[in-house]
Design a protein around this motif. Structure first.
Motif, PDB file in Angstrom:
ATOM      1  N   THR A  90      33.524 -71.155   1.626  1.00 38.87           N
ATOM      2  CA  THR A  90      33.164 -71.188   0.214  1.00 38.87           C
ATOM      3  C   THR A  90      34.429 -71.476  -0.583  1.00 38.87           C
ATOM      4  O   THR A  90      35.455 -70.821  -0.392  1.00 38.87           O
ATOM      5  N   SER A 127      27.543 -82.902  -6.318  1.00 44.17           N
ATOM      6  CA  SER A 127      27.990 -83.173  -4.954  1.00 44.17           C
ATOM      7  C   SER A 127      27.473 -84.542  -4.533  1.00 44.17           C
ATOM      8  O   SER A 127      26.320 -84.884  -4.770  1.00 44.17           O
ATOM      9  N   PRO A 147      24.748 -83.111  -0.919  1.00 49.50           N
ATOM     10  CA  PRO A 147      24.470 -81.676  -0.855  1.00 49.50           C
ATOM     11  C   PRO A 147      24.244 -81.144   0.561  1.00 49.50           C
ATOM     12  O   PRO A 147      24.328 -79.938   0.783  1.00 49.50           O
ATOM     13  N   LEU A 190      27.397 -77.968  -0.965  1.00 46.56           N
ATOM     14  CA  LEU A 190      26.421 -77.627  -1.989  1.00 46.56           C
ATOM     15  C   LEU A 190      27.082 -76.810  -3.100  1.00 46.56           C
ATOM     16  O   LEU A 190      27.808 -75.854  -2.822  1.00 46.56           O
ATOM     17  N   THR A 222      26.831 -74.050  -5.348  1.00 44.96           N
ATOM     18  CA  THR A 222      25.926 -72.901  -5.342  1.00 44.96           C
ATOM     19  C   THR A 222      25.889 -72.162  -6.669  1.00 44.96           C
ATOM     20  O   THR A 222      24.930 -71.447  -6.941  1.00 44.96           O
ATOM     21  N   SER A 223      26.959 -72.307  -7.491  1.00 45.46           N
ATOM     22  CA  SER A 223      26.925 -71.699  -8.816  1.00 45.46           C
ATOM     23  C   SER A 223      27.927 -72.383  -9.733  1.00 45.46           C
ATOM     24  O   SER A 223      28.923 -72.945  -9.280  1.00 45.46           O
ATOM     25  N   THR A 237      31.316 -72.542  -7.639  1.00 48.88           N
ATOM     26  CA  THR A 237      31.379 -72.208  -6.226  1.00 48.88           C
ATOM     27  C   THR A 237      30.708 -73.332  -5.435  1.00 48.88           C
ATOM     28  O   THR A 237      29.590 -73.744  -5.758  1.00 48.88           O
ATOM     29  N   VAL A 238      31.436 -73.814  -4.426  1.00 48.78           N
ATOM     30  CA  VAL A 238      30.943 -74.887  -3.562  1.00 48.78           C
ATOM     31  C   VAL A 238      30.984 -74.368  -2.133  1.00 48.78           C
ATOM     32  O   VAL A 238      31.993 -73.801  -1.694  1.00 48.78           O
ATOM     33  N   ARG A 239      29.893 -74.558  -1.396  1.00 47.92           N
ATOM     34  CA  ARG A 239      29.836 -74.127   0.007  1.00 47.92           C
ATOM     35  C   ARG A 239      29.849 -75.343   0.911  1.00 47.92           C
ATOM     36  O   ARG A 239      29.001 -76.229   0.795  1.00 47.92           O
ATOM     37  N   ALA A 275      28.976 -76.970   4.099  1.00 47.32           N
ATOM     38  CA  ALA A 275      27.928 -76.648   5.062  1.00 47.32           C
ATOM     39  C   ALA A 275      28.075 -77.364   6.405  1.00 47.32           C
ATOM     40  O   ALA A 275      27.806 -76.780   7.449  1.00 47.32           O
TER      41      ALA A 275
END
Length: 84
Positions: free
Chosen positions: A11, A29, A32, A36, A38-39, A51-53, A55
């Motif tokens: 994250t 993104s 995605p 992704l 995420t917020s 916040t980017v995750r 994946a």
């Protein structure tokens, strides 16, 4: 453009200082499935936290603003590591 190499599942927290003329646009993104957003939230002082995750493995960009003239770009290289 800012480059960052991370492992899959990481994250990433991005903090953007306030802009003078207008708030930061929503991040986007390029894929995605790889990373992704995420917020995304902007506080009362204009500081934006995103916040980017990461994946899956590959390279992906997260941009703020239009594709042709982004205000900020984060390029993530998501690396695969063997499971032990």
């Amino acid at each position: 453009m800012h480059d960052l190499c991370v492992r899959s599942g990481t994250t990433v927290n991005v903090v953007l200082e306030p802009r003078v003329k207008s708030p930061w646009p929503q991040p986007r993104s390029s894929n995605p499935m790889l990373a992704l957003v995420t917020s995304s939230a902007t506080d009362s002082r204009g500081v934006t936290r995103v916040t980017v995750r990461a994946a899956r493995t590959g390279t992906v960009t997260v941009t703020w603003g239009s594709q042709s003239a982004p205000l900020f770009t984060l390029r993530l290289s998501v690396a695969a590591y063997p499971v032990q």
